[in-house]
Design an enzyme around this catalytic site. Structure first.
Site, PDB file in Angstrom:
ATOM      1  N   ARG A  10       4.801   6.433  -6.705  1.00 37.97           N
ATOM      2  CA  ARG A  10       5.869   5.435  -6.691  1.00 37.97           C
ATOM      3  C   ARG A  10       6.346   5.241  -5.262  1.00 37.97           C
ATOM      4  O   ARG A  10       6.538   6.202  -4.521  1.00 37.97           O
ATOM      5  CB  ARG A  10       7.025   5.857  -7.594  1.00 37.97           C
ATOM      6  N   GLY A  11       6.514   3.978  -4.869  1.00 36.65           N
ATOM      7  CA  GLY A  11       6.971   3.670  -3.526  1.00 36.65           C
ATOM      8  C   GLY A  11       7.944   2.517  -3.518  1.00 36.65           C
ATOM      9  O   GLY A  11       8.468   2.114  -4.566  1.00 36.65           O
ATOM     10  N   ALA A  12       8.159   1.964  -2.326  1.00 42.14           N
ATOM     11  CA  ALA A  12       9.146   0.899  -2.167  1.00 42.14           C
ATOM     12  C   ALA A  12       8.724  -0.389  -2.865  1.00 42.14           C
ATOM     13  O   ALA A  12       9.566  -1.185  -3.262  1.00 42.14           O
ATOM     14  CB  ALA A  12       9.369   0.638  -0.686  1.00 42.14           C
ATOM     15  N   PHE A  13       7.409  -0.602  -3.040  1.00 43.34           N
ATOM     16  CA  PHE A  13       6.937  -1.880  -3.563  1.00 43.34           C
ATOM     17  C   PHE A  13       6.465  -1.809  -5.009  1.00 43.34           C
ATOM     18  O   PHE A  13       6.117  -2.824  -5.592  1.00 43.34           O
ATOM     19  CB  PHE A  13       5.799  -2.413  -2.688  1.00 43.34           C
ATOM     20  N   GLY A  14       6.445  -0.626  -5.586  1.00 46.02           N
ATOM     21  CA  GLY A  14       5.986  -0.520  -6.960  1.00 46.02           C
ATOM     22  C   GLY A  14       5.535   0.891  -7.281  1.00 46.02           C
ATOM     23  O   GLY A  14       6.032   1.863  -6.710  1.00 46.02           O
ATOM     24  N   GLU A  15       4.556   0.998  -8.193  1.00 44.58           N
ATOM     25  CA  GLU A  15       4.099   2.311  -8.624  1.00 44.58           C
ATOM     26  C   GLU A  15       2.638   2.257  -9.037  1.00 44.58           C
ATOM     27  O   GLU A  15       2.047   1.178  -9.194  1.00 44.58           O
ATOM     28  CB  GLU A  15       4.956   2.814  -9.792  1.00 44.58           C
ATOM     29  N   ASP A  71      -5.123   2.633   8.692  1.00 45.01           N
ATOM     30  CA  ASP A  71      -4.022   3.377   8.074  1.00 45.01           C
ATOM     31  C   ASP A  71      -4.564   4.642   7.423  1.00 45.01           C
ATOM     32  O   ASP A  71      -4.102   5.061   6.371  1.00 45.01           O
ATOM     33  CB  ASP A  71      -3.298   2.515   7.048  1.00 45.01           C
TER      34      ASP A  71
END
Length: 463
Positions: free
Chosen positions: A96-101, A211
């Site tokens: 899970r992160g800032a933009f979704g999961e 990245d």
């Protein structure tokens, strides 16, 4: 001055070359974008040959042709079917992160298990991530090799974008590093070699990952490497990325050794502990971490695929030392240390690196023009005796514990969000119209491998 007939001949040759290149391009485009057309022709020809060899009577031949036609029609209908969230049962959250999961999911019709990446459109737009998510989808759709996580489907609804990929239950390299602190040189040799092969496969697609970090090095159920998270991946001719732009101004501040402050006073074991506590949090944040990014990426001078080999060197250092070489208490300080790497790259004595290991790291974490190429990496003494050709068929350095196809024990645990929290998290900052028009053409469906006709095709013909 060229004679008119010479000019005419040259013009004709150029036109013929262009015509040939266009023909080759169209042939390749049809084979890659519409493989089902060629496959359908092959199956028809195969059926004709089999019926001729078997001397099938005309009435049975007619029935077999109708049967093939019906199966082709069913296949075409299935291929054109639009997928949606309702076609899957979503199971455990594994990221899970800032933009979704990211969730483990199971497709309802064939019961196949996948990893589903769910991203909020409004967050993508608000954080200017549209180009990034398109880049990730493009690379995953283009790649079809064992070193890159395979994308099976991509689709969207009013609120979200969905990437449905193969599920790799072995976790990631960061999980390994957090569990073992440091790896042996033998274990490191395996992970660096496989990651190098994966990087090279991306470069063959004319992309740079840029990245690379342990979180993006996924492991299958046997412990072998596959690369993921291509949101910052770029074709060699693409433009700047806002995520990286935030650090670029820091390069001008790196005019003195970035070794002052409390980090330089900490011993190796303390740094390992601090890094372990912080690294996974940064992986889930919008800021991210610049620890693995090459210095030329921050600069305005341009860069190429060699920036990924720098990242490989940083990952190797972390495997053997327990934390990345430019780790600092905040990302901007890390950035300054990276740009000033000639003064800040140090090897702690207690790490006890072999001469070959240190030499390889120093030939990856160096000026871009001096950095080793893939072929030079393979021939480095650190990899003496490595079987690069059969790497993926060999036993992995560490075999993950996987008990079932939906086992998630090698990933972090996440609580389920309540419906209200999900609504708040997906607060509409952009109009749905803008969200929809920004992601036109996002849908993808990987063609399924169709089997040649077998003898069972002729079983039980209708009477």
């Amino acid at each position: 001055m060229l004679l008119p007939q010479v000019v005419s001949s040259m013009t004709h040759q150029v036109a013929k070359q262009r015509e040939q290149k266009l023909k080759e391009y169209l042939d390749h485009h049809v084979k890659t974008k519409f493989p089902h057309v060629e496959e359908r022709k092959e199956r028809r020809a195969q059926l004709e040959n089999m019926m001729n060899e078997m001397k099938v009577p005309p009435d049975i031949r007619k029935q077999m042709e109708n049967k093939l036609r019906q199966e082709e029609s069913n296949y075409t209908r299935e291929r054109r079917k639009k997928l949606g969230l309702g076609d899957f049962d979503t199971l455990t959250v594994i990221g899970r992160g800032a933009f979704g999961e990211v969730r483990v999911c199971r497709k309802k019709d064939n019961k196949q298990v996948y990893a589903m990446k769910i991203m909020k459109k409004t967050e993508m737009l608000k954080k200017n991530q549209v180009a990034h998510i398109r880049a990730e989808r493009d690379v995953l759709a283009l790649a079809d090799n064992p070193w890159v996580v395979k994308l099976h489907y991509s689709f969207q609804d009013e609120k979200n974008l969905f990437l449905v990929m193969e599920y790799l239950p072995g976790g990631d390299l960061m999980t390994i590093l957090m569990k073992y602190d440091i790896l042996t040189e033998e274990q490191t040799r395996f992970y660096i070699a496989e990651t190098a092969l994966a990087i090279w496969s991306v470069h063959q697609l004319n992309y740079v990952h840029r990245d690379l970090k342990p979180d993006n090095v996924l492991l299958d159920k046997l412990g072998h490497v596959k690369l993921s998270d291509f949101g910052l991946c770029k074709a060699f001719d693409s433009g700047p990325v806002p995520y990286l732009e935030q650090y670029k101004e820091e390069k001008d501040k790196a005019v003195a050794p970035a070794t002052n402050g409390t980090m330089s006073q900490k011993n190796t074991s303390t740094k390992r502990k601090d890094w372990k506590n912080r690294s996974r949090k940064l992986a889930y944040s919008t800021v991210g971490t610049p620890d693995y990014i090459a210095p030329e990426v921050f600069a305005q001078t341009g860069y190429g695929q060699e920036c990924d080999w720098w990242s490989l060197g940083v990952i190797m250092y972390e495997c053997l030392v327990g934390y990345p070489p430019f780790y600092a208490e905040d990302p901007m300080a890390t950035c300054r240390k990276i740009v000033n790497w000639k003064k800040t790259l140090v090897f702690p004595d207690e790490a006890n690196l072999s001469p070959n290991a240190r030499d390889l790291i120093e030939k990856l974490i160096c000026d871009a023009e001096k950095r080793l190429t893939f072929d030079a990496i393979k021939n480095h003494p650190f990899f003496k005796g490595s079987d690069w050709t059969n790497m993926r068929t060999m036993k992995a350095a560490i075999t993950p514990n996987v008990t079932s196809e939906v086992d998630t024990q090698n990933f972090d645990k996440f609580e389920e969000l309540k419906d209200q929290e999900e609504e708040e998290a997906g607060d509409q900052h952009q109009s749905s119209n803008e969200a929809n028009t920004s992601f036109i053409g996002y849908t993808f469906k990987r063609p399924e491998q169709t089997k040649p006709l077998g003898e069972d095709f002729f079983s039980n013909p209708p009477e």
